[in-house]
Design an enzyme around this catalytic site. Structure first.
Site, PDB file in Angstrom:
ATOM      1  N   ASP A 315       0.851  -1.184   0.000  1.00 52.80           N
ATOM      2  CA  ASP A 315       0.000   0.000   0.000  1.00 52.80           C
ATOM      3  C   ASP A 315       0.883   1.228   0.000  1.00 52.80           C
ATOM      4  O   ASP A 315       1.921   1.255   0.652  1.00 52.80           O
ATOM      5  CB  ASP A 315      -0.884   0.003   1.253  1.00 52.80           C
ATOM      6  CG  ASP A 315      -2.100  -0.876   1.044  1.00 52.80           C
ATOM      7  OD1 ASP A 315      -2.595  -0.910  -0.091  1.00 52.80           O
ATOM      8  OD2 ASP A 315      -2.533  -1.520   2.021  1.00 52.80           O
ATOM      9  N   GLU A 356      -3.511  17.280   6.575  1.00 50.74           N
ATOM     10  CA  GLU A 356      -3.342  18.169   5.430  1.00 50.74           C
ATOM     11  C   GLU A 356      -3.620  19.609   5.838  1.00 50.74           C
ATOM     12  O   GLU A 356      -2.872  20.526   5.508  1.00 50.74           O
ATOM     13  CB  GLU A 356      -4.289  17.784   4.276  1.00 50.74           C
ATOM     14  CG  GLU A 356      -3.884  16.521   3.541  1.00 50.74           C
ATOM     15  CD  GLU A 356      -4.503  15.276   4.129  1.00 50.74           C
ATOM     16  OE1 GLU A 356      -5.031  15.364   5.262  1.00 50.74           O
ATOM     17  OE2 GLU A 356      -4.448  14.209   3.482  1.00 50.74           O
ATOM     18  N   THR A 382     -17.104  16.381   3.607  1.00 50.82           N
ATOM     19  CA  THR A 382     -17.964  15.202   3.459  1.00 50.82           C
ATOM     20  C   THR A 382     -17.650  14.542   2.137  1.00 50.82           C
ATOM     21  O   THR A 382     -17.094  15.163   1.224  1.00 50.82           O
ATOM     22  CB  THR A 382     -19.466  15.571   3.464  1.00 50.82           C
ATOM     23  OG1 THR A 382     -19.714  16.309   2.268  1.00 50.82           O
ATOM     24  CG2 THR A 382     -19.853  16.378   4.676  1.00 50.82           C
ATOM     25  N   GLU A 384     -19.701  13.731  -0.050  1.00 49.11           N
ATOM     26  CA  GLU A 384     -20.514  14.236  -1.159  1.00 49.11           C
ATOM     27  C   GLU A 384     -19.917  15.514  -1.741  1.00 49.11           C
ATOM     28  O   GLU A 384     -19.731  15.649  -2.926  1.00 49.11           O
ATOM     29  CB  GLU A 384     -21.962  14.522  -0.705  1.00 49.11           C
ATOM     30  CG  GLU A 384     -22.785  13.271  -0.460  1.00 49.11           C
ATOM     31  CD  GLU A 384     -22.687  12.826   0.990  1.00 49.11           C
ATOM     32  OE1 GLU A 384     -23.084  13.582   1.878  1.00 49.11           O
ATOM     33  OE2 GLU A 384     -22.170  11.714   1.209  1.00 49.11           O
ATOM     34  N   SER A 387     -15.252  18.708  -0.189  1.00 51.99           N
ATOM     35  CA  SER A 387     -14.571  19.975   0.086  1.00 51.99           C
ATOM     36  C   SER A 387     -14.882  20.369   1.522  1.00 51.99           C
ATOM     37  O   SER A 387     -15.805  19.855   2.146  1.00 51.99           O
ATOM     38  CB  SER A 387     -15.043  21.063  -0.885  1.00 51.99           C
ATOM     39  OG  SER A 387     -16.424  21.290  -0.691  1.00 51.99           O
ATOM     40  N   SER A 388     -14.103  21.250   2.054  1.00 46.79           N
ATOM     41  CA  SER A 388     -14.378  21.757   3.396  1.00 46.79           C
ATOM     42  C   SER A 388     -14.135  23.263   3.359  1.00 46.79           C
ATOM     43  O   SER A 388     -13.689  23.802   2.343  1.00 46.79           O
ATOM     44  CB  SER A 388     -13.455  21.086   4.411  1.00 46.79           C
ATOM     45  OG  SER A 388     -12.117  21.430   4.139  1.00 46.79           O
ATOM     46  N   LYS A 406     -12.275  24.757   0.124  1.00 51.97           N
ATOM     47  CA  LYS A 406     -11.149  24.141  -0.572  1.00 51.97           C
ATOM     48  C   LYS A 406     -11.471  22.652  -0.754  1.00 51.97           C
ATOM     49  O   LYS A 406     -12.111  22.023   0.114  1.00 51.97           O
ATOM     50  CB  LYS A 406      -9.837  24.318   0.201  1.00 51.97           C
ATOM     51  CG  LYS A 406      -9.778  23.707   1.601  1.00 51.97           C
ATOM     52  CD  LYS A 406      -8.416  23.962   2.188  1.00 51.97           C
ATOM     53  CE  LYS A 406      -8.073  23.021   3.337  1.00 51.97           C
ATOM     54  NZ  LYS A 406      -8.969  23.066   4.498  1.00 51.97           N
ATOM     55  N   ASP A 529      -5.189  -5.052   5.914  1.00 50.60           N
ATOM     56  CA  ASP A 529      -5.794  -5.017   7.232  1.00 50.60           C
ATOM     57  C   ASP A 529      -7.306  -5.081   7.179  1.00 50.60           C
ATOM     58  O   ASP A 529      -7.945  -5.607   8.061  1.00 50.60           O
ATOM     59  CB  ASP A 529      -5.328  -3.788   8.025  1.00 50.60           C
ATOM     60  CG  ASP A 529      -5.529  -2.502   7.261  1.00 50.60           C
ATOM     61  OD1 ASP A 529      -6.115  -2.557   6.159  1.00 50.60           O
ATOM     62  OD2 ASP A 529      -5.094  -1.459   7.762  1.00 50.60           O
TER      63      ASP A 529
END
Lengths: 691, 565
Positions: A315, A356, A382, A384, A387-388, A406, A529
């Site tokens: 991974d 981030e 979220t 959907e 962005s936040s 962003k 995992d």
């Protein structure tokens, strides 16, 4: 616990091993090892000859026969000791893991009519039982301060858990019901909150128990390679049975009577007792080394298979790159003041707890507390909106009702275009450019207008390139699995030096990749995992499940890594290779020894009757008796001298198979020819004083 | 440089320079590529297949191959039994030689079937021309059997997963018509021009220098001799084999006959390189075999040229080396060279008496047979070597930390088991047989006095040589042994049969099982089998397993003879 540095010969372990060496003389146990079993037969015959020589001296003196008998017995004991000490070490390691939970009291829930009984104050009713009484499917309850009594899966609740008893890692981890982090291990400790856990394994059947059983030898199955090697060694033994038995009529023909002691000495020296005596110790030590690396293997075969791996699926996150991306650049759109841009993104990240988000504030070098933010509304990320951001009331940040967002480029693009604002061409270009450089672009908008782009970059783990180089030299192809887009994936793959990558990977992609490689005859290893990974773990030839992973993943794989360290596969591969190499090199050494032993014993057998054969006595050994004794002594003491090598394993160097063969052939082949010449000569110098 | 040694070097250089192009040609035959002889032999091959009703395109698995091999061998075995026991009334018997007794016919047939050519008769008086021809046919059949089964093993070594490995009958016929027949034909022409008889007329009468009339046996000898050498058969047309001036008239024919011993065994190594497209692997095999051969041949030539130390002590000049039992026209070097050629290839023809060689040359000749794969018999030499490769691959694979693989196929318990059983077989038969003989002789020396003219170490060497020769399907002997007794006929007969067929069955089984396994592509971690290092490993396995097992026996035979000289 990690890599506990214990001496090879701890006092208590040695004592136990010494006792076991005698127990293992039982022919029933000995029979498993054909080479040493024939030695035992020889020893028994020598015992009779020794007793016989008390009444008649036709078979040589009592003292001489008794010495040979003792030396043969010693050879057996040394071989048994090798196996016993390997077992003892493995058991000690396993026991220290097991001990923690053996006498743990368990809070077993009382179930009434299929319902968990609750007390009036809504607490669960439980009875305290010994952990050894827990059965698969039982439910128990743990709260802060409790030690988890058994392996299990959380069915309700969330807790921070200290797993240092198993992993040696002091930072607590969070385990919660549902999802991929629902599994708990017996012996670990709950630090906060409480959980309800379902027992997933019968007592005595957990991975650890299985491992202990493997080491203890009761259920230790010989791996295919070990079986093949045993056949080879049995074949060599048969050759030398033929050689020794036919020597009797030959000697009769040549009128050179040979004593039984000499026949048996010749036979025992010629058969590959060195590797025969160390073979099982090597196998046990291999699993023990895996255990010391905090990897529990379900079988010895799994360790061996690891040495054969051709393809390694890793991974990206956590293995190749340090867990999280970091902001590395800010690119405001032309016409936007850089200070304004930075201020906007800092504001949007104040409440962003993700690594981030934190890295953005770090890069801006602005103290977020210097901004007066009141009545702001934070918008969480979220799946959907992808962005936040933040909504600021009027008057704040020098504007009215500012909405800063962003997020992923296409999410922001949709947001802006829906509001009738165009997505700037320069931003689109910037996004492509960042992606192709392996970065992740975050587009920032203010009131649905694009104001700039943040570049996030993956940080490749230091030293990972060297590890991949090492793997490449072993002949192993590395494949990076990532959810990133192909452009980013390609960049990171190149930078980290992996050979191939699977981008935008879905669980079934891993599975398909493994199947594709296996169809071409390659052996594939992977680490995983999640429950999602279970089918791929089962499909892979070596599937290493993280201990933190789900029960399904752990069941599917054939190894469990207690450290949850994704780079552990590399170590496992080396342990597997070491295991096979140790067997191969000691076999070579053992067989190469025969050259010198022939030259010690054969002249000694005939020299009395045919004095001219002195010309064959190239080592110039003292007398026939001393020559034979010296060879038998050398044959016996070489076993304990090689125990440390058998337990530690031959060092693996990734220098390519041909160079490795050259190296090992030189050390163990040529060395195996020369060492006994010197050894036997030295012993003879000493023995000649007495004989 | 010494002319004798120059002659030996010339012979070796000639055989290698001929074997390389021949190997390529054989590779093409095995690969069914076009060759210029196709025009002649296609119709001939098709005629055979039409007559026998065999479909040459029907591919076989390894078991079917072995069944086909036994079918051919059994069929011709019966015919040769019939001919040998009815020679007296069958045609082509101008000298009116008698039919063989049943037991001698059986012994002779077994010995020719197994490519051994141990002869308990003398061709001049014991066989009619019909008998000679049926044995000549067998020299083709047993050689082609070995080569064809070797082609099956090559086919199995290819980089793919397969059960079907070509058609045995087809390989067999192609080997006879396109490899053995043309070369033997050329050889026969050269022999005829050097004076070897080729006629169906009966004995000739000459007047010797002393004025005595002497009868000289003739017959189709020139046709017989090339295939005897080429097919590592070794059974001579005349009783004294290639020491007889009509069987081997001069140094030139001696070169030809010596070259023919090694020609196909070496060519087959290069054919393998061509078929598999692995030239380096062929070089590894060639290198190991050559190193082993040199280890045997150099000291042998040295000791023969040195002369007998016992004679040196008596002050007798031996400028030509040890010449006891050797032909003056060949000299000691070429005789020693032939001796090692013929024993390391399971050929068994002789141009000097091995029993008279110096002790260590006798030992090296025995070692050549005990190891039996330093070039080895046609086809079977490589197959024997293949067993040692498998064992070396297993040990070497472990040494580099990987499950052993050979040419992309995993070598596992089953293959190791078969390889080990085959490796065991040789010591078992040779040491077991010699032990039985020693036991009988030691328990009652008077009763078995007729066996040995030279009791003691040399006599023991004769026992050991006889069983080595039988087990290796060589056919030569330390002829001092009185071996025409029921004990020797029965035991060596059994050893010949087991020593022929088990070492074919085992490797073919391994190759067949490996061929059906999944092909694993090579990686940097795979053990490379085409390197000098791996060659050293193979050599060490052979030295320790095949040579050292005989060390105690050799100590009591030639070594103790050598040290007491």
């Amino acid at each position: 616990m990690t890599n506990k540095k214990t001496g090879l010969f701890q006092k208590d372990l040695v004592q136990e091993a010494l006792r076991e060496s005698f127990v293992k003389l039982n022919p029933k146990i000995m029979f498993r090892n054909p080479v040493m079993f024939t030695v035992e037969l020889g020893t028994f015959i020598m015992l009779i000859v020794t007793l016989y020589s008390l009444v008649s001296d036709s078979q040589g003196s009592f003292g001489y026969n008794f010495m040979i008998f003792l030396l043969l017995l010693l050879t057996l004991l040394f071989a048994n000791f090798a196996e016993a000490i390997a077992e003892a070490r493995g058991k000690a390691q396993a026991n220290s893991l097991r001990k923690t939970r053996e006498e743990t009291p368990a809070k077993k829930l009382i179930i009434d009519n299929g319902q968990w009984k609750k007390e009036p104050n809504h607490n669960y009713q439980f009875s305290i039982v010994n952990s050894s009484l827990l059965k698969k499917g039982d439910l128990f309850f743990c709260e802060a301060g409790d030690t988890i009594p058994s392996d299990g899966e959380i069915v309700e609740g969330l807790a921070t858990i200290d797993e240092s008893a198993i992993t040696g890692e002091s930072a607590p981890v969070i385990r919660e019901a549902g999802g991929d982090k629902s599994s708990v291990t017996g012996g670990t400790k709950v630090l906060s909150d409480s959980i309800m856990v379902k027992v997933t394994a019968e007592q005595g059947e957990s991975f650890l128990d299985k491992m202990i059983a493997l080491v203890e030898g009761a259920s230790r199955q010989k791996s295919p390679n070990e079986i093949a090697l045993t056949i080879l060694l049995a074949g060599f033994t048969l050759v030398f049975i033929i050689v020794t038995v036919t020597l009797k009529p030959f000697a009769d023909y040549a009128n050179t009577p040979i004593t039984i002691a000499a026949y048996i000495s010749l036979f025992v020296c010629l058969i590959p007792t060195t590797i025969g005596g160390l073979l099982s110790a090597i196998g046990i030590a291999g699993m023990d080394r895996a255990l010391r690396a905090n990897v529990i293997t379900k079988s010895g075969k799994a360790v061996e298979t690891a040495g054969d791996i051709d393809v390694l699926l890793l991974d990206k996150t956590g293995t190749i790159t340090i867990g999280n991306r970091k902001a590395t650049h800010f690119y405001p759109v032309s016409g936007i003041d850089e200070k304004h841009f930075i201020k906007s993104i800092v504001l949007s990240s104040i409440a962003d707890e993700t690594p981030e988000g934190k890295s953005i504030i770090e890069l801006s070098k602005v103290d977020p507390l210097s901004y007066q933010v009141k009545e702001a509304r934070y918008i969480k990320f979220t799946a959907e909106t992808r962005s936040s951001g933040i909504d600021l009331p009027s008057g704040q940040a020098g504007s009215i009702n500012t909405r800063i967002r962003k997020g992923a480029a296409d999410a922001i693009k949709t947001l802006c275009e829906n509001a009738g604002n165009p997505f700037p061409k320069e931003t689109a270009e910037r996004v492509t450019q960042i992606s192709s450089n392996g970065g992740t672009p975050l587009v920032v908008s203010e009131n649905e207008k694009v104001i700039g782009v943040i570049e996030l970059q993956d940080i490749i783990k230091p030293g990972i390139q060297e590890r991949f180089e090492r793997l490449r030299k072993m002949g192993i192809k590395t494949v990076m699995v990532t959810g990133d887009n192909p452009l980013t994936a390609k960049f990171i793959a190149e930078k980290a030096g992996v050979d191939d990558f699977i981008a935008e990977a879905k669980p079934e992609d891993k599975m398909n990749y493994i199947k594709k490689e296996q169809e071409q005859g390659r052996l594939v290893a992977m680490m995983g995992d999640g429950t999602n990974d279970a089918p791929a773990l089962a499909q892979a030839d070596v599937g290493v499940a993280m201990n933190s992973g789900t029960q399904a993943a752990k069941e599917a794989g054939n190894m469990v890594d207690l450290d949850n360290d994704p780079t552990k596969l590399i170590e496992v591969v080396e342990i597997g290779k070491q295991l096979l190499m140790t067997r191969g090199t000691l076999t070579t050494f053992s067989i190469a020894n025969d050259v010198a032993k022939y030259f010690a014993i054969i002249p000694a057998l005939f020299i009395v009757a045919i004095p001219s054969l002195q010309g064959l006595n190239i080592m110039n050994l003292g007398s026939p008796e001393s020559a034979i004794l010296s060879a038998v002594i050398f044959n016996a003491i070489i076993i304990p001298m090689l125990i440390p090598l058998a337990l530690k394993g031959v060092a693996y160097k990734p220098i390519g198979a041909s160079a490795l063969l050259r190296r090992n052939l030189f050390i163990y082949g040529l060395g195996g020819v020369i060492v006994p010449f010197i050894g036997i000569k030295l012993i003879d110098l000493f023995v000649s004083v007495f004989v | 440089m010494n002319t004798e040694i120059l002659g030996v070097i010339f012979m070796y250089a000639t055989v290698v320079s001929m074997a390389i192009p021949l190997g390529r040609y054989i590779g093409k035959i095995f690969n069914y590529e076009n060759t210029w002889l196709d025009k002649i032999f296609h119709p001939l091959d098709n005629l055979f297949f039409k007559l026998s009703g065999i479909d040459p395109s029907n591919e076989m698995n390894w078991k079917e191959h072995l069944a086909a091999l036994f079918t051919i061998n059994a069929f011709w075995f019966v015919i040769s039994l019939f001919v040998l026991t009815n020679m007296s009334w069958l045609p082509l018997n101008p000298d009116s030689n008698p039919s063989m007794s049943w037991d001698l016919a059986f012994n002779t047939s077994v010995s020719f079937v197994s490519n051994t050519n141990l002869q308990h008769y003398s061709g001049e008086t014991g066989l009619s021309y019909m008998g000679q021809l049926i044995l000549m046919l067998w020299q083709f059949i047993s050689a082609a059997t070995g080569i064809a089964i070797c082609a099956v093993v090559f086919n199995a070594m290819k980089e793919r997963t397969a059960d079907k490995l070509g058609n045995f009958y087809s390989y067999f016929v192609r080997t006879c018509t396109r490899i053995l027949l043309p070369i033997a034909f050329v050889g026969a022409i050269i022999l005829v021009f050097n004076g070897t008889p080729m006629t169906f007329e009966g004995k000739d009468t000459i007047t010797t220098l002393e004025g005595v009339e002497q009868q000289v046996s003739r017959g189709p000898a020139a046709a017989f001799i090339p295939i005897k050498q080429l097919g590592t058969n070794g059974g001579g047309y005349y009783g004294p084999n290639s020491t007889n001036p009509m069987e081997n008239p001069n140094y030139l024919t001696n070169i030809l006959e010596t070259v023919f011993i090694f020609l196909i065994p070496i060519a087959l190594i290069f054919a393998m390189g061509y078929v598999l497209n692995r030239r380096k692997l062929a070089l590894m095999v060639y290198g190991v075999m050559t190193a082993g051969f040199l280890c045997l041949v150099i000291p042998s030539i040295y000791f023969e040229m040195q002369g007998n130390p016992a004679l040196v002590e008596m002050g007798i000049a031996q400028d030509m080396g040890s010449m006891e039992g050797k032909e003056v026209r060949f000299g000691s070097a070429a005789s020693a060279y032939w001796a090692i050629n013929t024993t390391s290839t399971s050929n068994g023809s002789v141009n000097a008496m091995h029993d008279s060689m110096t002790p260590l040359t006798g030992m090296f000749a025995m070692l050549g047979m005990m190891i039996n794969c330093f070039y080895g018999g046609v086809g079977v030499g490589f197959i024997n070597f293949y067993v040692f490769i498998i064992l070396a691959v297993f040990i070497g694979g472990l040494m580099v930390g990987r499950t052993p693989e050979f040419l992309g196929k995993k070598v596992e318990a089953k293959e190791v088991k078969i390889a080990m059983m085959i490796a065991l077989l040789h010591p078992l038969m040779i040491l077991g047989g010699t032990a039985t003989a020693s036991f009988l002789y030691a328990s009652n020396p008077e009763a078995y006095a007729e066996w040995l003219n030279n009791p003691g170490a040399h006599g023991f060497g004769e026992f050991l040589y006889e069983f080595s020769s039988s087990a290796a399907n060589n056919g030569s002997g330390f002829e001092g042994l009185g071996d025409d007794t029921p004990f020797w006929n029965i035991t060596t007969g059994l050893v010949m049969l087991l020593g022929r067929y088990l070492p074919i069955i085992g490797p073919v089984a391994i190759a067949g099982i490996l061929a059906s396994k999944k092909y694993v592509p090579e990686s940097a971690g795979t053990l490379k089998t085409d390197t000098p290092t791996f060659g050293i490993l193979v050599f060490a396995v052979i030295a320790i397993l095949a040579a050292l097992a005989f060390f105690p026996a050799l100590t009591l035979g030639p070594l103790s003879e050598y040290f007491s000289l």
